[in-house]
Design a protein around this motif. Structure first.
Motif, mmCIF file in Angstrom:
data_model
loop_
_atom_site.group_PDB
_atom_site.id
_atom_site.type_symbol
_atom_site.label_atom_id
_atom_site.label_comp_id
_atom_site.label_asym_id
_atom_site.label_seq_id
_atom_site.Cartn_x
_atom_site.Cartn_y
_atom_site.Cartn_z
ATOM 1 N N THR A 138 -7.446 -6.428 5.167
ATOM 2 C CA THR A 138 -6.360 -7.331 5.556
ATOM 3 C C THR A 138 -5.066 -6.537 5.658
ATOM 4 O O THR A 138 -4.533 -6.051 4.660
ATOM 5 C CB THR A 138 -6.190 -8.483 4.555
ATOM 6 O OG1 THR A 138 -7.453 -9.104 4.370
ATOM 7 C CG2 THR A 138 -5.218 -9.519 5.109
ATOM 8 N N SER A 139 -4.586 -6.409 6.876
ATOM 9 C CA SER A 139 -3.287 -5.794 7.126
ATOM 10 C C SER A 139 -2.252 -6.918 7.213
ATOM 11 O O SER A 139 -2.382 -7.938 6.532
ATOM 12 C CB SER A 139 -3.370 -4.972 8.417
ATOM 13 O OG SER A 139 -2.137 -4.372 8.681
ATOM 14 N N LYS A 157 0.865 -1.889 4.151
ATOM 15 C CA LYS A 157 0.046 -2.378 5.269
ATOM 16 C C LYS A 157 -0.054 -1.337 6.389
ATOM 17 O O LYS A 157 -1.065 -1.257 7.084
ATOM 18 C CB LYS A 157 0.584 -3.717 5.781
ATOM 19 C CG LYS A 157 0.505 -4.844 4.738
ATOM 20 C CD LYS A 157 -0.926 -5.097 4.227
ATOM 21 C CE LYS A 157 -1.026 -6.324 3.355
ATOM 22 N NZ LYS A 157 -2.394 -6.570 2.846
HETATM 23 P P1 NAD Z 1 -2.553 -15.474 -2.003
HETATM 24 O O1 NAD Z 1 -1.507 -15.061 -2.950
HETATM 25 O O2 NAD Z 1 -2.721 -16.911 -1.668
HETATM 26 O O3 NAD Z 1 -3.959 -14.887 -2.460
HETATM 27 C C1 NAD Z 1 -4.069 -13.564 -2.893
HETATM 28 C C2 NAD Z 1 -5.421 -13.372 -3.489
HETATM 29 O O4 NAD Z 1 -5.463 -12.062 -4.068
HETATM 30 C C3 NAD Z 1 -5.726 -14.359 -4.599
HETATM 31 O O5 NAD Z 1 -7.083 -14.747 -4.519
HETATM 32 C C4 NAD Z 1 -5.460 -13.549 -5.862
HETATM 33 O O6 NAD Z 1 -6.256 -13.959 -6.954
HETATM 34 C C5 NAD Z 1 -5.895 -12.178 -5.394
HETATM 35 N N1 NAD Z 1 -5.331 -11.135 -6.227
HETATM 36 C C6 NAD Z 1 -4.034 -10.924 -6.544
HETATM 37 N N2 NAD Z 1 -3.944 -9.895 -7.386
HETATM 38 C C7 NAD Z 1 -5.208 -9.458 -7.607
HETATM 39 C C8 NAD Z 1 -5.789 -8.430 -8.380
HETATM 40 N N3 NAD Z 1 -5.015 -7.608 -9.115
HETATM 41 N N4 NAD Z 1 -7.121 -8.261 -8.359
HETATM 42 C C9 NAD Z 1 -7.901 -9.081 -7.613
HETATM 43 N N5 NAD Z 1 -7.425 -10.059 -6.850
HETATM 44 C C10 NAD Z 1 -6.091 -10.241 -6.866
HETATM 45 O O7 NAD Z 1 -2.303 -14.609 -0.703
HETATM 46 P P2 NAD Z 1 -2.751 -14.775 0.806
HETATM 47 O O8 NAD Z 1 -1.554 -15.190 1.570
HETATM 48 O O9 NAD Z 1 -4.012 -15.536 0.949
HETATM 49 O O10 NAD Z 1 -2.980 -13.229 1.158
HETATM 50 C C11 NAD Z 1 -4.246 -12.641 1.345
HETATM 51 C C12 NAD Z 1 -4.044 -11.364 2.109
HETATM 52 O O11 NAD Z 1 -3.444 -11.643 3.371
HETATM 53 C C13 NAD Z 1 -3.124 -10.346 1.418
HETATM 54 O O12 NAD Z 1 -3.644 -9.050 1.606
HETATM 55 C C14 NAD Z 1 -1.812 -10.515 2.172
HETATM 56 O O13 NAD Z 1 -1.047 -9.335 2.145
HETATM 57 C C15 NAD Z 1 -2.327 -10.832 3.563
HETATM 58 N N6 NAD Z 1 -1.354 -11.503 4.430
HETATM 59 C C16 NAD Z 1 -0.925 -12.773 4.159
HETATM 60 C C17 NAD Z 1 -0.027 -13.389 5.028
HETATM 61 C C18 NAD Z 1 0.476 -14.801 4.782
HETATM 62 O O14 NAD Z 1 1.409 -15.238 5.477
HETATM 63 N N7 NAD Z 1 -0.089 -15.551 3.856
HETATM 64 C C19 NAD Z 1 0.435 -12.699 6.159
HETATM 65 C C20 NAD Z 1 -0.012 -11.421 6.404
HETATM 66 C C21 NAD Z 1 -0.922 -10.829 5.540
#
Ligand code: NAD
Length: 245
Positions: A138-139, A157
């Motif tokens: 995931t970037s 990223k």
């Molecule tokens: P979120 O905070 O809802 O979920 C993050 C997940 O990572 C959770 O399941 C959490 O338990 C897990 N996590 C956190 N720390 C951890 C650790 N030390 N060990 C294991 N698991 C751990 O975030 P999300 O928005 O669903 O993001 C998921 C991915 O998508 C991330 O890599 C984020 O950078 C990427 N992303 C999100 C967005 C957005 O707008 N939500 C945009 C671009 C990229």
């Protein structure tokens, strides 16, 4: 599309990761949810009673090669293979450079980059021995554009994109494809907590006119993890409605 395959999804307990878990299960895969704590993993498993028997939980320290290797071995032991690794766990922050501590920078780089390396290495060892596999990282859109605060997150990223491209070239000979998905603003808990007026303003700046849903991102994961993408490797696929901020 994934019947008979086994996937590990890191950060699979909520948000985008949980949507990937559900999408993979709906498409026939066995899935191991990798979370940071047993309690959050158990909570996620409790939401999937219809898939009991095809889903399990693991909670290794994702930066520990020993813990990750042992957890992935337990997945292979339960389901017979490890075919797909979704490196999704990630954290972000928006701290200004002037207040950024080395500890915060390290925390971001550890989970967003080092854990991707550790998990990819452990999975690739299993995949190579079994004749192939798929890794999807995931970037983020900020891995192309940067962002005006919280410099560690976009830096991590950009690194994910580099790791993706490099591992794709290195692991192709072992029949392991490596790609990334770069989401734009996606409606996870963080975005859902914003006032609707702000979400509307963000949406207005996105050519497709809305923020992404976790399902939009999970669909891209499904495509890249399936045989539909059998000749696709080394790619970072933008799933952002053509957002450019
Ligand atoms: P979120 O905070 O809802 O979920 C993050 C997940 O990572 C959770 O399941 C959490 O338990 C897990 N996590 C956190 N720390 C951890 C650790 N030390 N060990 C294991 N698991 C751990 O975030 P999300 O928005 O669903 O993001 C998921 C991915 O998508 C991330 O890599 C984020 O950078 C990427 N992303 C999100 C967005 C957005 O707008 N939500 C945009 C671009 C990229």
């Amino acid at each position: 599309m994934l019947t008979g395959k086994t996937a590990v999804v890191t950060g699979g307990t909520r948000g985008i990761g949980f949507a990937i878990v559900k999408k993979f299960l709906e498409n026939g895969a066995n899935v191991a949810i990798a979370g940071s704590r047993q309690e959050s993993v158990d909570k996620a498993l409790a939401k999937l009673p219809e898939y009991a028997g095809r889903v399990m939980g693991i909670w290794p320290d994702l930066c520990s090669p020993e813990e990750v290797a042992a957890a992935f071995a337990s997945v292979k032991e339960k389901f017979g293979s490890l075919d797909i690794l979704a490196n999704n766990a990630g954290i972000s922050s928006r701290t200004s450079l002037y207040d950024y501590t080395v500890e915060e920078f390290s925390r971001i780089m550890d989970l967003n980059v080092k854990a991707v390396f550790v998990c990819s290495q452990a999975a690739a060892r299993i995949m190579k021995a079994q004749g192939g596999g798929v890794i999807v990282n995931t970037s983020s859109m900020v891995g192309e554009y940067g962002q005006p605060s919280g410099c560690g997150y976009p830096t991590s990223k950009f690194a994910v994109n580099g790791l993706t491209r490099s591992l794709a070239r290195e692991l192709a000979k072992d029949n392991i494809r490596v790609n990334a998905v770069a989401p734009g603003v996606t409606r996870t808990d963080m975005v859902a907590a914003l006032p609707q007026e702000l979400v509307d303003r963000i949406s207005a700046g996105i050519p497709l006119g809305r923020v992404g849903e976790p399902l939009d991102i999970a669909n891209a994961y499904l495509y890249l993890s399936s045989d539909l993408a059998s000749y696709v490797t080394g790619v970072t696929l933008r799933v952002d409605g053509a957002a450019m901020t």
